[in-house]
Design a protein around this motif. Structure first.
Motif, short mmCIF file in Angstrom:
data_model
loop_
_atom_site.label_atom_id
_atom_site.label_comp_id
_atom_site.label_asym_id
_atom_site.label_seq_id
_atom_site.Cartn_x
_atom_site.Cartn_y
_atom_site.Cartn_z
N THR A 94 -3.37 5.18 11.51
CA THR A 94 -4.22 4.99 9.77
C THR A 94 -6.19 4.36 10.28
O THR A 94 -6.04 5.23 9.26
N SER A 131 -7.88 15.60 -2.88
CA SER A 131 -6.21 15.55 -2.85
C SER A 131 -5.95 14.83 -1.94
O SER A 131 -6.98 15.01 -0.22
N HIS A 132 -4.78 13.60 -1.25
CA HIS A 132 -4.01 13.15 0.10
C HIS A 132 -3.74 14.58 0.84
O HIS A 132 -2.72 14.78 -0.05
N PHE A 134 -1.11 16.19 3.17
CA PHE A 134 0.41 16.05 3.79
C PHE A 134 0.89 17.17 3.82
O PHE A 134 1.26 17.60 3.19
N LYS A 163 10.61 -0.05 3.39
CA LYS A 163 9.80 -0.13 3.23
C LYS A 163 9.86 -1.23 4.11
O LYS A 163 8.60 -1.67 4.85
N GLN A 182 1.57 10.24 10.48
CA GLN A 182 0.41 10.21 9.60
C GLN A 182 1.44 10.25 8.39
O GLN A 182 2.53 11.25 8.37
N THR A 183 1.65 9.14 7.54
CA THR A 183 3.08 8.77 6.61
C THR A 183 2.57 9.51 5.88
O THR A 183 1.14 9.68 4.89
N GLN A 184 3.39 9.63 4.62
CA GLN A 184 3.57 10.29 3.39
C GLN A 184 2.95 8.71 2.22
O GLN A 184 3.43 8.40 2.00
N ASN A 185 2.43 9.27 1.45
CA ASN A 185 1.82 8.54 0.43
C ASN A 185 3.26 8.00 -0.39
O ASN A 185 3.11 6.64 -1.20
N SER A 186 4.36 8.78 -1.01
CA SER A 186 4.95 8.42 -1.86
C SER A 186 6.55 9.01 -1.52
O SER A 186 6.23 9.46 -0.70
N TYR A 198 11.63 10.61 2.13
CA TYR A 198 10.19 10.20 2.68
C TYR A 198 9.87 10.44 4.09
O TYR A 198 10.78 10.64 4.80
N ARG A 261 7.85 12.21 -7.65
CA ARG A 261 7.15 11.42 -7.17
C ARG A 261 6.25 9.84 -8.05
O ARG A 261 6.77 9.86 -8.91
#
Length: 262
Positions: A94, A131-132, A134, A163, A182-186, A198, A261
């Motif tokens: 992160t 934008s993020h 991913f 979560k 790396q995690t997806q934001n939503s 997810y 999303r």
């Protein structure tokens, strides 16, 4: 918030009165934005701790303080709770993604005009529109979790349980398996709201990840946690698969039921 306070504390001139706030110019604000990204994009997070102390503050010596201060990959220390370290739960992956994002904005600011007030407004707008990404270019495989239930209320509870257990899994992947994540934001929902998707990205290719015994031990430990959910019903299910980034992107270009999303 602590990072913003640090920049204001260091670079903002003292405010003489409330009326002077109304006269705060776009040039002054833009200068603070530049200082924010240039300061933290170049900050050595892996070795140093960021400390925000008022001039009158005298740190107290408490048992366990050093442990709390040294926890996490981005140590952001302030006199206030929790534990005086607001970044104590940050993992290396992160931290690296945050640093890359800060550097990305800094590079943007060096390539566009920021001379006039209008230029500065446009620059701020472009920052907000970034934008993020991913998955990032470094990600080679995706662990895809599919959560399902017979109604939206159960699915939301199921996702909440996911979560609450996800942080331990990510820590295990990094500390025990030495994987970058790396995690997806939503969460992505199907339009009928009875399925949620997810994604977690890894910098190993799918073949190497599938052969990583420590990773699958951590994954099994994570999935076993779902059997402990006290309100789980027979319709609450979870499945997972590991696919390449290419296949993940290709799949998303195919016509499928609408995804939302949240």
């Amino acid at each position: 918030a602590i990072l913003c306070a640090y920049i204001c504390h260091k670079f903002l001139a003292p405010i003489k009165s409330l009326s002077s706030i109304e006269q705060f110019s776009i040039e002054e604000f833009f200068s603070l934005v530049q200082q924010f990204f240039s300061t933290f994009a170049h900050f050595n997070w892996s070795a140093d701790a960021l400390r925000l102390y008022p001039k009158s503050y005298k740190p107290k010596t408490l048992v366990g303080r050093s442990l709390a201060h040294n926890r996490g990959s981005m140590r952001i220390i302030s006199p206030s709770a929790p534990f005086n370290n607001t970044g104590r739960s940050t993992i290396n992956s992160t931290r690296d993604l945050i640093s890359e994002g800060l550097e990305r904005v800094l590079q943007l600011l060096t390539t566009i005009n920021t001379i006039t007030s209008e230029d500065k407004w446009n620059a701020l707008k472009q920052i907000l529109e970034l934008s993020h990404e991913f998955p990032s270019e470094k990600v080679k495989s995706i662990l895809r979790l599919t959560l399902s239930s017979e109604n939206g209320q159960e699915l939301d509870e199921w996702i909440g349980w996911t979560k609450s257990r996800l942080g331990h899994f990510l820590n295990d992947c990094e500390e025990e398996c030495h994987l970058s994540i790396q995690t997806q934001n939503s969460i992505e929902y199907r339009s009928n709201n009875i399925e949620g998707f997810y994604a977690i990205g890894f910098q190993l290719d799918p073949q190497s990840l599938n052969r990583n015994r420590k990773f699958f031990d951590c994954l099994k430990k994570f999935l076993n946690q779902f059997n402990l959910c006290p309100n789980r019903t027979d319709s609450m299910k979870i499945s997972q698969d590991v696919i390449s980034v290419h296949d993940w992107k290709l799949e998303r270009t195919q016509p499928k039921p609408q995804r939302l999303r949240k």
